[in-house]
Write an enzyme that holds these catalytic residues in place. Structure first.
Site, PDB file in Angstrom:
ATOM      1  CB  THR A 121      -0.941   0.033   1.210  1.00 12.84           C
ATOM      2  OG1 THR A 121      -0.179  -0.048   2.422  1.00 12.84           O
ATOM      3  CG2 THR A 121      -1.930  -1.119   1.157  1.00 12.84           C
ATOM      4  N   GLY A 122       0.420   2.277  -0.708  1.00 18.07           N
ATOM      5  CA  GLY A 122       1.159   3.539  -0.739  1.00 18.07           C
ATOM      6  C   GLY A 122       2.556   3.371  -1.295  1.00 18.07           C
ATOM      7  N   GLY A 146       8.534   7.397  -1.450  1.00 16.82           N
ATOM      8  CA  GLY A 146       9.140   7.164  -0.150  1.00 16.82           C
ATOM      9  C   GLY A 146       9.486   5.718   0.156  1.00 16.82           C
ATOM     10  CB  ILE A 147       9.082   3.777   3.305  1.00 18.26           C
ATOM     11  CG1 ILE A 147       9.996   4.642   4.190  1.00 18.26           C
ATOM     12  CG2 ILE A 147       9.173   2.319   3.733  1.00 18.26           C
ATOM     13  CD1 ILE A 147       9.596   4.677   5.654  1.00 18.26           C
ATOM     14  N   GLY A 148       7.523   3.105   0.623  1.00 20.22           N
ATOM     15  CA  GLY A 148       6.792   2.145  -0.197  1.00 20.22           C
ATOM     16  C   GLY A 148       7.441   1.939  -1.549  1.00 20.22           C
ATOM     17  CB  SER A 150       6.454   5.387  13.361  1.00 20.49           C
ATOM     18  OG  SER A 150       7.166   6.531  13.802  1.00 20.49           O
ATOM     19  CE1 TYR A 190       2.982   8.910  11.323  1.00 17.08           C
ATOM     20  CE2 TYR A 190       4.546   9.110  13.134  1.00 17.08           C
ATOM     21  CZ  TYR A 190       4.213   8.613  11.891  1.00 17.08           C
ATOM     22  OH  TYR A 190       5.109   7.812  11.206  1.00 17.08           O
TER      23      TYR A 190
END
Length: 234
Positions: A7-8, A12-14, A139, A152
């Site tokens: 997902t996503g 970035g990280i994805g 995170s 968050y």
């Protein structure tokens, strides 16, 4: 050939994870809200490994039905999903007392709900097959909260807890579950920063850690990995 759903995955990280698994030779199902970004990354992934399939799907992962539609279509296109990477997330810089009216639901629906729904969707087939691997991108804020991003931290702590429950539910069935807890990572969230890249974790570092876990023997499960900048959090 095995299949991974991320997902996503367009940034970035994805994005880094997608390329890492493409190099491993896995077919990919990836989603993003932006169709142009998906078309671009699909072309780049196929250039990196022409032997794989890349299924793309436009989806807003804060909307449950769109998450389910992505899962169903990916399964229809690729078959059994061997690896699930719950990566999509949103970071909002604010204390809880300064949140806007919709901040809690917006972050819960992005940072927690997709992982919960995709676990329920794919977890049963993984359990029955006694095969599969789930990575949850949590995170450092999951375990070390900060008041500058209160909600968050709450939602990432919920995802971390969900990951722990996934692992306990799945361990007797031979399905692996790993929580990844990155610290300050140089993604689009830090666009325009004056800090040197050396002050950050790289998205490629996160992807590399995931691939290391993935390639371990069938009897080994990494419960969690914490990755922080060597000079400390920003």
């Amino acid at each position: 050939m095995k299949n991974a759903l991320i997902t996503g995955a367009s940034k970035g990280i994805g994005r880094a994870i997608a390329f890492a698994f493409a190099k491993q030779g896995l077919n990919l199902a990836i989603c993003s809200r932006n169709g142009e970004d998906l078309t671009k990354i699909q072309e780049e992934l196929l250039e990196a490994n022409p032997e794989i399939q890349v299924y793309t799907h436009i989806a807003d992962c804060s909307v449950k039905q769109q998450v389910i539609d992505f899962a169903a279509n990916a399964e229809q296109q690729l078959g059994f999903i061997d690896v699930l990477i719950n990566n999509v997330g949103v970071f909002e810089y604010a204390s809880i007392l300064d949140d806007d009216e919709d901040a809690f639901l917006r972050q819960m629906n992005t940072n927690v709900m997709p992982a919960y729904e995709l676990y329920r969707y794919f977890g049963k087939t993984m359990r029955d097959a006694r095969s599969g691997y789930i990575f949850n991108i949590c995170s450092v804020a999951s375990v070390q909260p900060t008041t500058t991003a209160g909600t968050y931290g709450v939602t990432k702590a919920a995802l971390y807890s969900l990951s722990n429950i996934m692992r306990l539910e799945m361990q007797e069935h031979g399905v692996k579950v790993t929580a990844i807890l990155p610290g300050s990572t140089l993604t689009e969230s830090w666009a325009g920063t004056d800090f040197s890249p050396d002050r950050f974790v790289s998205p490629a570092d996160v992807a590399s850690a995931i691939i290391t876990c993935y390639n371990m023997s069938s009897g080994a499960n990494v419960d969690e990995i914490v990755i922080k900048p060597v000079l400390g959090q920003l």
